[in-house]
Motif scaffolding. Sequence first.
Motif, PDB file in Angstrom:
ATOM      1  N   ARG A 237       3.363  -4.141   3.098  1.00  0.00           N
ATOM      2  CA  ARG A 237       4.304  -3.017   3.159  1.00  0.00           C
ATOM      3  C   ARG A 237       3.508  -1.738   2.968  1.00  0.00           C
ATOM      4  O   ARG A 237       2.465  -1.727   2.315  1.00  0.00           O
ATOM      5  CB  ARG A 237       5.352  -3.150   2.045  1.00  0.00           C
ATOM      6  CG  ARG A 237       6.367  -4.263   2.310  1.00  0.00           C
ATOM      7  CD  ARG A 237       7.145  -4.644   1.063  1.00  0.00           C
ATOM      8  NE  ARG A 237       7.801  -3.514   0.419  1.00  0.00           N
ATOM      9  CZ  ARG A 237       8.915  -2.917   0.850  1.00  0.00           C
ATOM     10  NH1 ARG A 237       9.512  -3.320   1.943  1.00  0.00           N
ATOM     11  NH2 ARG A 237       9.445  -1.909   0.189  1.00  0.00           N
ATOM     12  N   TRP A 238       4.019  -0.647   3.522  1.00  0.00           N
ATOM     13  CA  TRP A 238       3.341   0.652   3.384  1.00  0.00           C
ATOM     14  C   TRP A 238       4.395   1.688   3.018  1.00  0.00           C
ATOM     15  O   TRP A 238       5.351   1.910   3.758  1.00  0.00           O
ATOM     16  CB  TRP A 238       2.643   1.029   4.692  1.00  0.00           C
ATOM     17  CG  TRP A 238       1.792   2.255   4.605  1.00  0.00           C
ATOM     18  CD1 TRP A 238       0.598   2.374   3.958  1.00  0.00           C
ATOM     19  CD2 TRP A 238       2.031   3.527   5.219  1.00  0.00           C
ATOM     20  NE1 TRP A 238       0.084   3.642   4.128  1.00  0.00           N
ATOM     21  CE2 TRP A 238       0.942   4.378   4.897  1.00  0.00           C
ATOM     22  CE3 TRP A 238       3.065   4.048   6.009  1.00  0.00           C
ATOM     23  CZ2 TRP A 238       0.856   5.695   5.324  1.00  0.00           C
ATOM     24  CZ3 TRP A 238       2.976   5.359   6.444  1.00  0.00           C
ATOM     25  CH2 TRP A 238       1.883   6.164   6.101  1.00  0.00           C
TER      26      TRP A 238
ATOM     27  N   GLY B   5       0.843  -1.200   0.000  1.00  0.00           N
ATOM     28  CA  GLY B   5       0.000   0.000   0.000  1.00  0.00           C
ATOM     29  C   GLY B   5       0.870   1.239   0.000  1.00  0.00           C
ATOM     30  O   GLY B   5       2.097   1.161   0.051  1.00  0.00           O
ATOM     31  N   ARG B   6       0.228   2.387  -0.066  1.00  0.00           N
ATOM     32  CA  ARG B   6       1.024   3.629  -0.094  1.00  0.00           C
ATOM     33  C   ARG B   6       0.181   4.816   0.335  1.00  0.00           C
ATOM     34  O   ARG B   6      -1.043   4.799   0.294  1.00  0.00           O
ATOM     35  CB  ARG B   6       1.630   3.839  -1.469  1.00  0.00           C
ATOM     36  CG  ARG B   6       0.713   3.704  -2.700  1.00  0.00           C
ATOM     37  CD  ARG B   6      -0.300   4.738  -2.814  1.00  0.00           C
ATOM     38  NE  ARG B   6      -0.869   4.909  -4.131  1.00  0.00           N
ATOM     39  CZ  ARG B   6      -1.699   5.911  -4.430  1.00  0.00           C
ATOM     40  NH1 ARG B   6      -2.091   6.763  -3.505  1.00  0.00           N
ATOM     41  NH2 ARG B   6      -2.194   6.027  -5.642  1.00  0.00           N
ATOM     42  N   PHE B   7       0.899   5.849   0.762  1.00  0.00           N
ATOM     43  CA  PHE B   7       0.291   7.151   1.009  1.00  0.00           C
ATOM     44  C   PHE B   7       1.081   8.103   0.120  1.00  0.00           C
ATOM     45  O   PHE B   7       2.314   8.077   0.136  1.00  0.00           O
ATOM     46  CB  PHE B   7       0.401   7.520   2.483  1.00  0.00           C
ATOM     47  CG  PHE B   7      -0.132   8.882   2.815  1.00  0.00           C
ATOM     48  CD1 PHE B   7      -1.443   9.239   2.495  1.00  0.00           C
ATOM     49  CD2 PHE B   7       0.664   9.820   3.464  1.00  0.00           C
ATOM     50  CE1 PHE B   7      -1.940  10.503   2.787  1.00  0.00           C
ATOM     51  CE2 PHE B   7       0.170  11.081   3.780  1.00  0.00           C
ATOM     52  CZ  PHE B   7      -1.127  11.417   3.434  1.00  0.00           C
ATOM     53  N   ALA B   8       0.374   8.910  -0.668  1.00  0.00           N
ATOM     54  CA  ALA B   8       1.065   9.661  -1.734  1.00  0.00           C
ATOM     55  C   ALA B   8       0.697  11.142  -1.712  1.00  0.00           C
ATOM     56  O   ALA B   8       0.045  11.638  -2.635  1.00  0.00           O
ATOM     57  CB  ALA B   8       0.722   9.033  -3.079  1.00  0.00           C
TER      58      ALA B   8
ATOM     59  N   ALA C 121      -2.883  -1.693   5.215  1.00  0.00           N
ATOM     60  CA  ALA C 121      -1.643  -2.401   4.849  1.00  0.00           C
ATOM     61  C   ALA C 121      -1.179  -3.291   6.006  1.00  0.00           C
ATOM     62  O   ALA C 121      -0.824  -4.453   5.817  1.00  0.00           O
ATOM     63  CB  ALA C 121      -0.547  -1.394   4.480  1.00  0.00           C
ATOM     64  N   ARG C 122      -1.210  -2.744   7.214  1.00  0.00           N
ATOM     65  CA  ARG C 122      -0.676  -3.513   8.344  1.00  0.00           C
ATOM     66  C   ARG C 122      -1.532  -4.732   8.679  1.00  0.00           C
ATOM     67  O   ARG C 122      -1.000  -5.797   8.985  1.00  0.00           O
ATOM     68  CB  ARG C 122      -0.545  -2.609   9.577  1.00  0.00           C
ATOM     69  CG  ARG C 122       0.569  -1.569   9.435  1.00  0.00           C
ATOM     70  CD  ARG C 122       1.939  -2.223   9.349  1.00  0.00           C
ATOM     71  NE  ARG C 122       3.010  -1.237   9.195  1.00  0.00           N
ATOM     72  CZ  ARG C 122       3.812  -1.168   8.144  1.00  0.00           C
ATOM     73  NH1 ARG C 122       3.700  -2.015   7.151  1.00  0.00           N
ATOM     74  NH2 ARG C 122       4.760  -0.254   8.100  1.00  0.00           N
TER      75      ARG C 122
END
Length: 303
Positions: free
Chosen positions: A42-43, A11-14, A36-37
């Motif tokens: 992975r984040w 996952g991601r925060f962008a 994600a957790r």
Amino acid sequence: MQTRESVPYVGRFAPSPTGPLHLGSLVAAVASYLQARVNDGRWLIRIEDIDPPREQPGATDLILTALDRYGFEWDGDIIYQSASRDAHEAAVATLIDAGLAYRCSCSRRDLADLPHGPLGVIYPGLCRERSIDGDDAAIRVHTDGGDLVFVDALQGQVTQNLESESGDFIVRRRDGLIGYQLAVVVSDALEGITDVVRGIDLIDSTPRQIWLQRKLQYRTPGYSHIPVITHPAGDKLSKATAAPGIPLDAVATTLVEALSLLQQGPPSDLARNSRQDIWLWALENWQPGKLSGLKAVVKTALT
Ligand code: GLU
């Protein structure tokens, strides 16, 4: 919010560095992080710094400091989207070579006369058949007629007709900057993002992104669009409405407020606990389904 079996979750925060992290972006960060957790994923953090005219000096540092103080633990190094310029250009070239993108020399004034919809100008392809040389032109993709349909894990089925709702959209602007739709798709593919959790204000962009993924032969991640946080008057919390940065001296109460806005129903005394214990509670109790179908949540004085 099921993830596909056997593909490890990424996952991601962008955030774009256009201002400090406000409560609306914190809520998106918390949701993507918890999702994600709980999936043993992975984040990643990606700073979307490819539009300097919109950026605010110092915003990247403010955002990263806030994420650190709030106790987010990201995987790997911070990713700066500007470092992928070559990959963005290569994707534009691929689209042009495949006959899916073309140069457009329409001026702002030309565009102002065209039909507009909720996504902005609906560009009908005026320059599709013109041969325009040189760099003083935008690059647009050549959309096609069919409906694009996808199923959002929270918001259900979304249908958009690109040709009639967005028209031929820009992948590289006339000033040479890469458009958001293309940049985000290339970055998500480069980083192997499997699941995107972000604000519903971007749900109307998702069909354009899926269209690009298909044309560039990238895998389409799962999408979950969470509600936008609004002021009581209904306008969304954003830099444009002068939403302040989240306080660095009130982490526990603000984190609990974010969980409450995310409909998780944190106990009233949770904010008296340490940051670490709040995260533990959040991980143990994370139920994204509580956001199903929810499009906006009002921030009241009490939440
Ligand atoms: N950079 C975008 C923003 O700050 C978010 C992009 C995304 O999550 O796809 O609004």
